[in-house]
Design a protein around this motif. Structure first.
Motif, PDB file in Angstrom:
ATOM      1  N   GLY A  47       0.804  -1.224   0.000  1.00  0.00           N
ATOM      2  CA  GLY A  47       0.000   0.000   0.000  1.00  0.00           C
ATOM      3  C   GLY A  47       0.828   1.259   0.000  1.00  0.00           C
ATOM      4  N   ALA A  48       1.859   1.285   0.827  1.00  0.00           N
ATOM      5  CA  ALA A  48       2.653   2.504   0.968  1.00  0.00           C
ATOM      6  C   ALA A  48       3.931   2.471   0.130  1.00  0.00           C
ATOM      7  CB  ALA A  48       3.007   2.706   2.437  1.00  0.00           C
ATOM      8  N   THR A  49       4.554   1.314   0.028  1.00  0.00           N
ATOM      9  CA  THR A  49       5.906   1.299  -0.549  1.00  0.00           C
ATOM     10  C   THR A  49       6.081   0.369  -1.742  1.00  0.00           C
ATOM     11  OG1 THR A  49       6.489  -0.386   1.090  1.00  0.00           O
ATOM     12  CG2 THR A  49       6.991   1.897   1.651  1.00  0.00           C
ATOM     13  N   ASN A  50       5.056  -0.440  -2.069  1.00  0.00           N
ATOM     14  CA  ASN A  50       5.126  -1.332  -3.239  1.00  0.00           C
ATOM     15  C   ASN A  50       6.352  -2.244  -3.210  1.00  0.00           C
ATOM     16  OD1 ASN A  50       4.192  -2.420  -5.623  1.00  0.00           O
ATOM     17  ND2 ASN A  50       5.339  -1.004  -6.899  1.00  0.00           N
ATOM     18  N   LYS A  51       6.489  -3.005  -2.147  1.00  0.00           N
ATOM     19  CA  LYS A  51       7.643  -3.893  -2.001  1.00  0.00           C
ATOM     20  C   LYS A  51       7.473  -5.151  -2.863  1.00  0.00           C
ATOM     21  CE  LYS A  51       9.432  -2.373   2.388  1.00  0.00           C
ATOM     22  NZ  LYS A  51      10.391  -1.440   1.847  1.00  0.00           N
ATOM     23  N   LYS A  52       8.603  -5.616  -3.421  1.00  0.00           N
ATOM     24  CA  LYS A  52       8.599  -6.842  -4.216  1.00  0.00           C
ATOM     25  C   LYS A  52       9.615  -7.801  -3.607  1.00  0.00           C
ATOM     26  CE  LYS A  52       8.574  -6.374  -8.733  1.00  0.00           C
ATOM     27  NZ  LYS A  52       8.939  -5.843 -10.085  1.00  0.00           N
ATOM     28  N   ILE A  53       9.156  -9.017  -3.316  1.00  0.00           N
ATOM     29  CA  ILE A  53      10.044 -10.013  -2.701  1.00  0.00           C
ATOM     30  C   ILE A  53       9.997 -11.296  -3.518  1.00  0.00           C
ATOM     31  CG2 ILE A  53      10.499 -11.402  -0.645  1.00  0.00           C
ATOM     32  CD1 ILE A  53       9.296  -9.172   1.038  1.00  0.00           C
ATOM     33  N   ILE A  54      11.170 -11.842  -3.824  1.00  0.00           N
ATOM     34  CA  ILE A  54      11.285 -13.143  -4.484  1.00  0.00           C
ATOM     35  C   ILE A  54      11.868 -14.117  -3.464  1.00  0.00           C
ATOM     36  CG2 ILE A  54      12.429 -14.445  -6.322  1.00  0.00           C
ATOM     37  CD1 ILE A  54      12.532 -11.814  -7.942  1.00  0.00           C
ATOM     38  N   TYR A  55      11.261 -15.296  -3.366  1.00  0.00           N
ATOM     39  CA  TYR A  55      11.720 -16.319  -2.417  1.00  0.00           C
ATOM     40  C   TYR A  55      12.409 -17.446  -3.192  1.00  0.00           C
ATOM     41  CZ  TYR A  55      11.409 -20.093   1.118  1.00  0.00           C
ATOM     42  OH  TYR A  55      11.684 -21.122   2.009  1.00  0.00           O
ATOM     43  N   GLY A  56      13.598 -17.820  -2.761  1.00  0.00           N
ATOM     44  CA  GLY A  56      14.319 -18.917  -3.396  1.00  0.00           C
ATOM     45  C   GLY A  56      14.910 -19.855  -2.363  1.00  0.00           C
ATOM     46  N   CYS A  57      15.209 -21.083  -2.779  1.00  0.00           N
ATOM     47  CA  CYS A  57      15.807 -22.061  -1.863  1.00  0.00           C
ATOM     48  C   CYS A  57      16.543 -23.124  -2.673  1.00  0.00           C
ATOM     49  CB  CYS A  57      14.735 -22.713  -0.982  1.00  0.00           C
ATOM     50  SG  CYS A  57      13.342 -23.384  -1.905  1.00  0.00           S
ATOM     51  N   THR A  58      17.452 -23.822  -2.005  1.00  0.00           N
ATOM     52  CA  THR A  58      18.214 -24.869  -2.691  1.00  0.00           C
ATOM     53  C   THR A  58      17.288 -25.967  -3.197  1.00  0.00           C
ATOM     54  OG1 THR A  58      18.692 -25.717  -0.477  1.00  0.00           O
ATOM     55  CG2 THR A  58      20.473 -24.566  -1.613  1.00  0.00           C
ATOM     56  N   ASP A  59      16.312 -26.359  -2.370  1.00  0.00           N
ATOM     57  CA  ASP A  59      15.295 -27.335  -2.775  1.00  0.00           C
ATOM     58  C   ASP A  59      14.049 -27.108  -1.931  1.00  0.00           C
ATOM     59  OD1 ASP A  59      16.719 -28.174  -0.523  1.00  0.00           O
ATOM     60  OD2 ASP A  59      16.327 -30.295  -0.852  1.00  0.00           O
ATOM     61  N   VAL A  60      12.892 -27.471  -2.482  1.00  0.00           N
ATOM     62  CA  VAL A  60      11.621 -27.307  -1.759  1.00  0.00           C
ATOM     63  C   VAL A  60      11.289 -28.652  -1.111  1.00  0.00           C
ATOM     64  CG1 VAL A  60       9.196 -26.641  -1.926  1.00  0.00           C
ATOM     65  CG2 VAL A  60      10.855 -25.642  -3.491  1.00  0.00           C
ATOM     66  N   VAL A  61      11.220 -28.666   0.223  1.00  0.00           N
ATOM     67  CA  VAL A  61      10.962 -29.929   0.930  1.00  0.00           C
ATOM     68  C   VAL A  61       9.734 -29.815   1.818  1.00  0.00           C
ATOM     69  CG1 VAL A  61      13.336 -30.801   0.926  1.00  0.00           C
ATOM     70  CG2 VAL A  61      12.632 -29.246   2.727  1.00  0.00           C
ATOM     71  N   ASN A  62       8.940 -30.889   1.856  1.00  0.00           N
ATOM     72  CA  ASN A  62       7.844 -30.922   2.822  1.00  0.00           C
ATOM     73  C   ASN A  62       8.340 -31.564   4.116  1.00  0.00           C
ATOM     74  OD1 ASN A  62       7.759 -33.720   2.410  1.00  0.00           O
ATOM     75  ND2 ASN A  62       6.007 -33.630   1.022  1.00  0.00           N
ATOM     76  N   ALA A  63       7.471 -31.630   5.111  1.00  0.00           N
ATOM     77  CA  ALA A  63       7.904 -32.070   6.448  1.00  0.00           C
ATOM     78  C   ALA A  63       8.440 -33.500   6.444  1.00  0.00           C
ATOM     79  CB  ALA A  63       6.739 -31.944   7.427  1.00  0.00           C
ATOM     80  N   GLU A  64       7.795 -34.378   5.684  1.00  0.00           N
ATOM     81  CA  GLU A  64       8.237 -35.777   5.648  1.00  0.00           C
ATOM     82  C   GLU A  64       9.648 -35.877   5.063  1.00  0.00           C
ATOM     83  OE1 GLU A  64       6.828 -40.177   3.976  1.00  0.00           O
ATOM     84  OE2 GLU A  64       5.588 -38.420   3.577  1.00  0.00           O
ATOM     85  N   GLN A  65       9.888 -35.146   3.969  1.00  0.00           N
ATOM     86  CA  GLN A  65      11.219 -35.168   3.344  1.00  0.00           C
ATOM     87  C   GLN A  65      12.267 -34.575   4.277  1.00  0.00           C
ATOM     88  OE1 GLN A  65       9.951 -32.862   0.027  1.00  0.00           O
ATOM     89  NE2 GLN A  65       9.448 -34.611  -1.268  1.00  0.00           N
ATOM     90  N   PHE A  66      11.897 -33.512   4.989  1.00  0.00           N
ATOM     91  CA  PHE A  66      12.840 -32.873   5.907  1.00  0.00           C
ATOM     92  C   PHE A  66      13.156 -33.789   7.094  1.00  0.00           C
ATOM     93  CE2 PHE A  66      13.974 -29.524   9.131  1.00  0.00           C
ATOM     94  CZ  PHE A  66      15.144 -29.120   8.498  1.00  0.00           C
ATOM     95  N   LEU A  67      12.122 -34.457   7.601  1.00  0.00           N
ATOM     96  CA  LEU A  67      12.332 -35.395   8.718  1.00  0.00           C
ATOM     97  C   LEU A  67      13.223 -36.557   8.300  1.00  0.00           C
ATOM     98  CD1 LEU A  67       9.015 -35.803  10.753  1.00  0.00           C
ATOM     99  CD2 LEU A  67      11.270 -35.217  11.623  1.00  0.00           C
TER     100      LEU A  67
END
Length: 632
Positions: free
Chosen positions: A601-621
């Motif tokens: 609303g005030a500042t028009n921020k843009k954020i891109i999210y990146g990661c080495t790999d996308v893991v769900n909880a089972e894969q992380f455990l």
């Protein structure tokens, strides 16, 4: 300005257009028919961006894996898209020898080294096909765009960059060097496509710091080479032509160890639930459902694409599941009304004023027929989301996921639990052993007062419930090491549920329809640890993160030591790329999206999210268990 995803699509279209012109639009008469050969990484990059239909429209008649069985296809250009690995180059050399294609366009995902280029040239000379090699390109697209504002580095073979690969006890320095260089190579590709040189902030003393130092050096070297720099004097055929921005982005490099609770957390938003429960992968999800045409227990598996082309998904992927269920019902009601309206159009007309009525009715029928394809497409999309929502609902009911979600929210928000956690762990009707392990690990991570006897009681209860407790060994060692380091290093988990009722009692399955009645569920929107770090660094707040995170500016003439003192920007950032070393998830992505929307609303921020790999909880455990197994 085009998004990162759109820029990567433009690069791929240009490549398929034989690297001539932009390739965003091609006239049918000018389409060159060709074959596309890719390795598994190339396949993963293309898969979320271009459908088979898209490839056909661009003239791709065949698309095949490099290491699969392939026959000779004469008189058609062959477009190769792969990593410049030893294995891939040997196979390309074999294709030269076998004379599979009349012309070769070689596109490497990452830059090919001079030595490997010479080896490739020698293979072409030996095969006598050097005149058939038309172009060799370094494409700089070594990342996988999942959303306009989300990317990952690896999918198939992601274990080479995983949390386990970086944190295992017997990891060699040479292995770490290879992992860090792979990450830096990919991040360099991201900023080449963005056409921007970032200011880099990172944690001290971990993998993120190593990535920052190497990326700073790589960007600095490229900027120094003014003739070949990707970031100065952008020409019309350069990667980011016309996209050079005066507003420099902030790159925030974070190690997964800053927050181990979020990857284990049960979630309640549509996209994150699909990833956790149905293993959403490269924007595709598989749903197993009972076949209604059989009286037996036979089931069938359907695959669905979930991407920007699906308006319902784009609108609701970050919404709470009860809201999504209600939205599916509303879409279904709208469709039924439209269907009833079309069925209600009568063609039998009275004799008087027949011509006027016929004219009026013909217009209505024409309009109805015109809208029919769109309506049928809408129905197919409703059926898709109904199927996915039903699969999620069945898991919520059978595993009581709402109980785990609410319990974890209260733990992370330091609220009092309605019943002891041991009671939930000991309840055979409540969740899977994996669910119980997840909720305990979150309690352990968020607690600073748990004694060894208490820990052992929980461990025994989990083992009795059938959980693999090897992950506990690693987590206990990890926490003891964190306590020994200065400041503890533990992230603060703030806030959880503002108000909850038992959502399970409100979710009902009536026949084939999904119904959510009277949901009185309010989820307090909280910043996850990574979002809070990003907020502090983008806004230059006077906080611990602002002081502790190292600072690199590749455009400064002399490389600094990473300290925040001296010449540095004093203006809050409008754009940021947040990158997690050691695996990311959709919860963090959605949390950052919501944060950016609130700031927009005030500042028009843009954020891109990146990661080495996308893991769900089972894969992380599973990775935590492997680390625990290494200890034992």
């Amino acid at each position: 300005m085009a998004s990162l995803r759109e820029k990567q699509i433009a690069s791929l279209r240009r490549m398929i257009n034989l690297n001539s012109g932009v390739g965003n639009t091609t006239v049918a008469s000018e389409t060159t028919f060709s074959v596309l050969i890719y390795d598994k990484h190339g396949q993963d990059i293309i898969s979320p961006l271009l459908s088979v239909k898209d490839l056909r429209e661009m003239g791709i008649t065949l698309h095949m894996l490099l290491h699969g069985e392939r026959g000779e296809v004469p008189d058609v250009p062959a477009i190769y898209f792969c990593q410049p690995t030893e294995e891939n180059l040997i196979r390309i050399g074999q294709d030269f020898s076998d004379g599979l294609y009349s012309s070769y366009y070689l596109n490497f995902i990452s830059p090919i080294s001079r030595q490997k280029m010479e080896d490739l040239a020698l293979a072409a000379l030996q095969a006598g096909c050097q005149s058939n090699i038309k172009k060799v390109f370094d494409q700089y697209v070594n990342f996988i765009s999942l959303e306009d504002d989300m990317f990952t580095l690896k999918h198939q073979g992601s274990d080479t960059l995983s949390y386990y690969a970086i944190n295992r006890g017997d990891v060699k320095d040479s292995d770490i060097d290879h992992i860090m260089d792979s990450i830096v190579d990919s991040l360099f590709s991201v900023f080449v496509n963005l056409g921007q040189v970032p200011i880099i902030r990172c944690q001290r003393g971990n993998a993120a710091e190593s990535v920052a130092e190497r990326l700073d050096k790589k960007l600095r070297e490229n900027l120094r080479d003014t003739r070949n720099s990707f970031f100065t004097g952008l020409s019309t055929d350069s990667f980011a032509a016309g996209q050079l921005s005066f507003q420099r982005p902030l790159l925030v490099l974070v190690d997964r160890n800053v927050d181990l609770a979020t990857p284990l957390h049960h979630t309640w938003t549509y996209q994150a639930l699909a990833h956790d429960v149905l293993n959403l992968s490269l924007n595709r999800v598989s749903v197993t459902e009972q076949d209604p045409s059989h009286m037996s227990n036979r089931s069938k598996t359907k695959e669905y694409d979930l991407n920007n082309a699906d308006n319902f998904w784009s609108t609701h992927k970050g919404s709470a599941f009860p809201d999504v269920a209600a939205a599916v019902e509303n879409e279904l009601e709208d469709y039924k009304k439209a269907e009833t309206h079309i069925k209600g159009l009568k063609s039998d007309l009275p004799d008087e004023d027949a011509i006027d009525l016929l004219s009026d009715n013909t217009a209505k029928l024409t309009s109805a027929i015109t809208s029919l394809p769109e309506l049928l497409k809408k129905k197919a999309n409703i059926d898709k989301h109904m199927s996915i929502a039903m699969a999620l609902l069945n898991s919520i009911k059978s595993r009581k996921l709402d109980v785990f979600f609410e319990t974890e929210e209260k733990i992370m928000g330091r609220a009092t639990l309605e019943k002891p956690l041991l009671e939930i762990i000991n309840d055979p009707e409540c969740g899977t052993p994996l669910d119980k392990l997840r909720v305990f690990l979150i309690l352990y991570l968020c607690s600073n007062t748990m004694t060894d006897p208490e820990f052992n009681d929980y461990a025994k209860a989990l083992a009795d419930a059938g959980a693999d407790t090897k992950a506990l060994l690693y987590m206990k060692r990890w926490k003891s090491l964190i306590k020994m380091t200065a400041g503890g290093g533990m992230s603060e988990y703030t806030g959880g549920v503002a108000k909850t009722v038992s959502m399970f009692s409100k979710l009902m399955n009536q026949g084939s329809a999904l119904v959510v009645e009277g949901v009185n569920f309010v989820l307090k929107e909280n910043k996850l640890p990574i979002t809070r770090i990003v907020d502090h660094l983008m806004e230059l707040k006077n906080s611990e993160e602002e002081k502790e995170y190292k600072y690199f500016d590749p455009k400064m003439l002399r490389p600094g030591d990473g300290s925040v003192a001296g010449a540095r920007t004093r203006t809050p950032f409008q754009e940021s790329v947040v990158f997690v070393v050691g695996g990311g998830n959709y919860m963090e992505y959605n949390n950052l999206v919501n944060y950016a929307k609130k700031k927009a609303g005030a500042t028009n921020k843009k954020i891109i999210y990146g990661c080495t790999d996308v893991v769900n909880a089972e894969q992380f455990l599973n990775q935590l268990s492997k680390l625990g197994n290494d200890i034992s």
